[in-house]
Design an enzyme around this catalytic site. Structure first.
Site, mmCIF file in Angstrom:
data_model
loop_
_atom_site.group_PDB
_atom_site.id
_atom_site.type_symbol
_atom_site.label_atom_id
_atom_site.label_comp_id
_atom_site.label_asym_id
_atom_site.label_seq_id
_atom_site.Cartn_x
_atom_site.Cartn_y
_atom_site.Cartn_z
ATOM 1 N N PRO A 17 0.765 -1.111 -0.102
ATOM 2 C CA PRO A 17 -0.170 0.025 0.104
ATOM 3 C C PRO A 17 1.051 1.303 -0.057
ATOM 4 C CG PRO A 17 -0.064 -1.115 2.028
ATOM 5 C CD PRO A 17 0.854 -1.728 1.330
ATOM 6 N N ALA A 19 0.440 5.534 -0.244
ATOM 7 C CA ALA A 19 -0.623 6.674 -0.228
ATOM 8 C C ALA A 19 -0.040 7.510 -1.631
ATOM 9 C CB ALA A 19 -0.649 7.263 1.214
ATOM 10 N N CYS A 102 2.260 2.658 10.218
ATOM 11 C CA CYS A 102 2.464 4.008 9.558
ATOM 12 C C CYS A 102 3.121 4.775 10.628
ATOM 13 C CB CYS A 102 1.179 4.683 9.252
ATOM 14 S SG CYS A 102 1.499 6.446 8.589
ATOM 15 N N GLY A 201 10.400 -4.265 2.953
ATOM 16 C CA GLY A 201 11.486 -3.190 3.418
ATOM 17 C C GLY A 201 12.695 -3.357 2.137
ATOM 18 N N GLY A 224 7.179 -1.955 -2.451
ATOM 19 C CA GLY A 224 6.746 -0.529 -2.320
ATOM 20 C C GLY A 224 7.466 0.286 -3.341
ATOM 21 N N ARG A 225 8.480 1.098 -2.735
ATOM 22 C CA ARG A 225 9.154 1.926 -3.440
ATOM 23 C C ARG A 225 9.918 1.522 -4.804
ATOM 24 N NH1 ARG A 225 12.983 3.800 0.906
ATOM 25 N NH2 ARG A 225 12.529 1.425 1.221
HETATM 26 C C1 LIG Z 1 4.894 7.310 -0.615
HETATM 27 C C2 LIG Z 1 4.691 6.335 0.197
HETATM 28 C C3 LIG Z 1 3.222 5.919 0.759
HETATM 29 C C4 LIG Z 1 3.157 4.931 1.643
HETATM 30 N N1 LIG Z 1 1.803 4.634 2.084
HETATM 31 C C5 LIG Z 1 1.415 3.456 2.908
HETATM 32 C C6 LIG Z 1 0.262 3.223 3.366
HETATM 33 O O1 LIG Z 1 -0.860 3.810 2.803
HETATM 34 N N2 LIG Z 1 0.041 2.173 4.271
HETATM 35 C C7 LIG Z 1 1.043 1.320 4.641
HETATM 36 O O2 LIG Z 1 0.915 0.361 5.365
HETATM 37 N N3 LIG Z 1 2.514 1.719 4.143
HETATM 38 C C8 LIG Z 1 2.642 2.689 3.394
HETATM 39 N N4 LIG Z 1 3.956 3.147 3.099
HETATM 40 C C9 LIG Z 1 4.917 1.891 3.526
HETATM 41 C C10 LIG Z 1 5.080 1.020 2.536
HETATM 42 O O3 LIG Z 1 3.917 0.198 2.154
HETATM 43 C C11 LIG Z 1 6.149 0.011 2.765
HETATM 44 O O4 LIG Z 1 6.086 -0.656 3.875
HETATM 45 C C12 LIG Z 1 7.659 0.746 2.869
HETATM 46 O O5 LIG Z 1 8.013 1.469 1.899
HETATM 47 C C13 LIG Z 1 8.868 -0.231 2.827
HETATM 48 O O6 LIG Z 1 8.912 -0.933 1.546
HETATM 49 P P1 LIG Z 1 9.500 -0.624 0.125
HETATM 50 O O7 LIG Z 1 11.048 -0.638 0.672
HETATM 51 O O8 LIG Z 1 9.456 -1.875 -0.690
HETATM 52 O O9 LIG Z 1 9.130 0.723 0.033
HETATM 53 C C14 LIG Z 1 4.286 4.024 2.087
HETATM 54 C C15 LIG Z 1 5.586 4.102 1.663
HETATM 55 C C16 LIG Z 1 5.675 5.356 0.817
HETATM 56 C C17 LIG Z 1 7.177 5.635 0.327
#
Ligand SMILES: Cc1cc2nc3c(=O)[nH]c(=O)nc-3n(C[C@H](O)[C@H](O)[C@H](O)COP(=O)(O)O)c2cc1C
Length: 331
Positions: A17, A19, A102, A201, A224-225
């Site tokens: 997810p 945002a 969050c 992560g 995510g990212r």
């Molecule tokens: C722009 C942005 C928005 C995010 N929004 C949410 C969200 O709505 N709900 C949530 O559980 N985590 C949210 N996260 C966290 C990500 O879901 C994820 O846990 C975190 O970025 C680590 O994973 P990654 O390294 O693959 O990005 C958000 C992260 C980013 C960068």
């Protein structure tokens, strides 16, 4: 293969997810590249309970996006239960996810998100309440803790509350994104719970995926990212998981075509103003690492009109985009 209720994940690839990013258009694009489960961004339980238009709009999805999870956040057990019931009855997603990770102040100051990792009694009440009020699988997404790592204790508690699977973003709330995710925790958490564990992560490369799935033994991975402006990462990971090799990064031309398709999908589901805002948010990710596009990116970012924006983006590819025949990537 991971099974959660009726959901079957063959490769274990999940979209996080995000945002402002994981709207219907992005979810569909990721789906076209092979992601197997997607999530909405976090949605306020209070807003759902009050059925405010601004909140409810985040809950809509298209059947092609299934399986899909809707993520909710909040700190009031009754509101969370009520929100979960409304979601199940009116929207029928495949999963409801509870945001327990969050770290954003606006959320934690109300006692929601990662703040619940400091108040396990409250967390238990909320999670048990949501699980008991719906018939579909409920998942929870945590960070490792607030300022200390209490992830084993929280994981066991969440399993006892009846969740169907657990998603762990391997950082504490206080870490923000300042340190690397600590993947060493996954093995320990896995040993302590029997429900499926989803790792999250800093998972970006195809061999990150195979390492976590095959060597650490997590049940699925959430990206995510690593997917922002790079939704094809799921195709690369899928190929690597299945065949041990994957294709090169797409060309500029191919990247732009994907982005244009995403814009087209945005136009189908949101208004022009929001489409423009979302394009601005994502364009630099799609063009990352291509210095020749720098000047044009500036021009695109200062444009207010969608048609002008689309034509500037199309102009970035030599094989100029032709209005009216934009369905290059059917989803
Ligand atoms: C722009 C942005 C928005 C995010 N929004 C949410 C969200 O709505 N709900 C949530 O559980 N985590 C949210 N996260 C966290 C990500 O879901 C994820 O846990 C975190 O970025 C680590 O994973 P990654 O390294 O693959 O990005 C958000 C992260 C980013 C960068």
């Amino acid at each position: 293969m991971l099974r959660i209720g009726d959901i079957k994940l063959h490769n274990g690839l999940i979209l996080a997810p995000l945002a402002g990013i994981t709207d219907s258009s992005f979810r569909k694009i990721c789906k076209s590249f092979g992601v197997e489960l997607v999530f909405t961004e976090m949605v306020s339980s209070e807003g759902i309970k009050r059925k405010t238009g601004r909140t409810i709009k985040y809950l809509y999805f298209n059947e092609v996006e299934r399986p899909i999870g809707i993520q909710i956040f909040g700190s009031n057990a009754e509101s969370m239960k009520e929100a979960a019931r409304i979601i199940e009855t009116d929207f029928h997603p495949d999963v409801i996810d509870i945001n327990l990770g969050c770290p954003v102040k606006k959320v934690t100051k109300t006692g929601a998100g990662a703040a619940l990792l400091k108040d396990l009694r409250k967390l238990e009440g909320i999670v048990k309440g949501v699980v008991s009020s719906v018939n579909i699988p409920v998942s929870a997404k945590i960070r490792l803790g607030w300022d200390k790592n209490n992830s084993i204790k929280v994981s066991k508690l969440l399993e006892d509350c009846g969740i169907s699977f657990l998603i762990v973003h391997a950082r504490r709330a206080k870490d923000g994104y300042n340190i690397k995710a600590d993947w060493s925790v996954f093995e320990r958490i896995k040993r302590n719970i029997t429900i499926p564990l989803v790792a999250n992560g800093d998972i970006e490369k195809p061999d990150d995926a195979t390492y976590l799935l095959n060597e650490i033994g997590v049940d699925a991975i959430m990206i995510g990212r690593g997917a922002i402006g790079r939704p094809w990462v799921f195709g690369k990971m899928k190929d690597f998981i299945k065949h041990g090799r994957c294709s090169a990064e797409p060309t500029l031309h191919e990247r732009i075509k994907v982005f244009l398709r995403q814009i087209e999908l945005m136009e189908e589901s949101i208004d022009e103003e929001r489409t423009v805002r979302r394009i601005k948010k994502q364009i630099s990710y799609y063009l990352k690492g291509i210095p020749e596009t720098k000047n044009k990116t500036h021009e695109i970012l200062t444009t207010k009109r969608l048609d002008k924006m689309v034509s500037l983006i199309s102009g970035l590819i030599s094989n100029t985009y032709i209005a009216g025949s934009r369905r290059l990537y059917p989803v």
